[in-house]
Scaffold this active site. Structure first.
Site, PDB file in Angstrom:
ATOM      1  CD  GLU A 178      -2.574   3.725  -5.473  1.00 22.53           C
ATOM      2  OE1 GLU A 178      -3.711   3.226  -5.622  1.00 22.53           O
ATOM      3  OE2 GLU A 178      -1.589   3.045  -5.147  1.00 22.53           O
ATOM      4  CG  HIS A 197      -3.029  -0.311  -6.700  1.00 16.94           C
ATOM      5  ND1 HIS A 197      -3.405   0.407  -5.597  1.00 16.94           N
ATOM      6  CD2 HIS A 197      -3.070  -1.609  -6.309  1.00 16.94           C
ATOM      7  CE1 HIS A 197      -3.655  -0.405  -4.586  1.00 16.94           C
ATOM      8  NE2 HIS A 197      -3.463  -1.650  -5.004  1.00 16.94           N
ATOM      9  NE  ARG A 236      -4.358  -1.077   0.055  1.00 16.65           N
ATOM     10  CZ  ARG A 236      -4.554  -2.130  -0.715  1.00 16.65           C
ATOM     11  NH1 ARG A 236      -3.568  -2.573  -1.492  1.00 16.65           N
ATOM     12  NH2 ARG A 236      -5.722  -2.751  -0.740  1.00 16.65           N
TER      13      ARG A 236
END
Length: 317
Positions: free
Chosen positions: A256, A275, A227
């Site tokens: 993000e 991601h 993360r």
């Protein structure tokens, strides 16, 4: 007559999972405005705030397509009696594969060599010579399902030496062949390659800061497939620019997508992906099926409970 529940799928999921969902519910797709009059929501990366929860009066279930719940206001959901479901472990193999791929790319300077070759540049000796995975000490921070999958690949596939730190994993569940580090500091001091698979919780936020990076051996490598927020991004950028950390790879950022002025993006010795650790066909199929089945089952339970309460009230009245 029992009314079919409405499930709002906020981001695309595997078509097979959507077909399964359509068998038991009416579907609102990503194009439909949210908040909505839905009974359940399935979310991948989008945040679910307390305001979202309050604006969905019929909401009974939140299904996270993945494992981490840090983007969902779980407290607000629980205060309303809304079930929050997730799929830990369903994409473990896919994320572990990416972590290994990142590790090989860093240790063999694949990205730098590719850019040099395309530009017609000659690599310096230190840029040509890489490392075998089994000749360096590998440290894994976090031994959940993904961390264990990565450790198994490193040990069984490459004959690597692996140490790990995870204070929450009992000894009985500790994987064979992985040496247990006494502390995070102990792990950092010995890791030529640090792979992060820990959850983002208060104790891990910015755990890998400038002080932590300075503990690692000179010229070490870092991979983060966990993360954003666990690694202090400005501190890592400074360590990469100085050469203190030889290279890093990350699939996650604190924000993000990352802002254009994120200092990490200016580091040539950084590999980055948006991601997509769990973005393989196999992982999306496994995760999609899992969360759809859980959401439909939970909606059935809550519907039965509501009907039972209604029947009881009718009899009492």
């Amino acid at each position: 007559m029992t009314l079919r529940p409405t499930v709002h799928v906020l981001e695309p999921i595997h078509p097979t999972a959507m077909e399964r969902l359509a068998e038991g519910a009416n579907i609102l797709g990503p194009e439909a405005p949210f908040p909505s009059k839905c009974d359940a929501v399935i979310v991948r990366a989008r945040k679910i705030t307390a305001a979202d929860v309050a604006a969905c009066p019929r909401l009974r279930v939140i299904g996270k397509h993945g494992a981490g719940l840090d983007a969902i206001d779980v407290a607000a959901a629980e205060a309303r009696g809304i079930a929050v479901l997730s799929t830990p472990g369903a994409n473990a193999d896919s994320v572990a594969d990416l972590a290994v791929g990142f590790s090989l790319a860093l240790l063999r300077n694949i990205h730098g060599a590719t850019l040099a070759l395309k530009a017609g540049k000659t690599l310096e000796r230190h840029e040509r010579q890489g490392w075998d995975l089994n000749e360096i000490e590998i440290g894994i921070f976090g031994l959940g399902s993904i961390g264990r999958a990565t450790a198994a690949r490193m040990i069984n596939g490459f004959g690597a030496s692996v140490r790990a730190f995870d204070p929450g994993l009992p000894e009985a569940s500790w994987p064979q062949g992985v040496t247990r580090a006494a502390s995070l500091e102990d792990l950092l001091q010995s890791s030529r390659l640090l792979i992060i698979h820990a959850p983002l919780v208060p104790d891990t936020r910015n755990a890998i800061d400038a002080y932590a990076l300075d503990m690692m051996p000179e010229g070490a490598f870092l991979v983060n497939c966990a993360r954003g927020g666990i690694v202090d991004e400005p501190a890592l950028a400074a360590a990469l620019k100085s050469g203190r950390i030889a290279g890093a790879a990350t699939d996650v950022f604190a924000e993000e997508p990352p802002a254009a002025d994120n200092p990490l993006l200016a580091c040539p010795n950084l590999l980055a992906t948006p991601h997509l650790g769990g973005a393989t066909n196999g992982a999306l199929l496994r995760v999609g099926r899992s969360i759809v089945d859980q959401v439909i089952a939970q909606l059935s339970v809550t519907a039965s409970g509501a009907k039972g309460a209604s029947d009881t009230n009718t009899k009492e009245n």
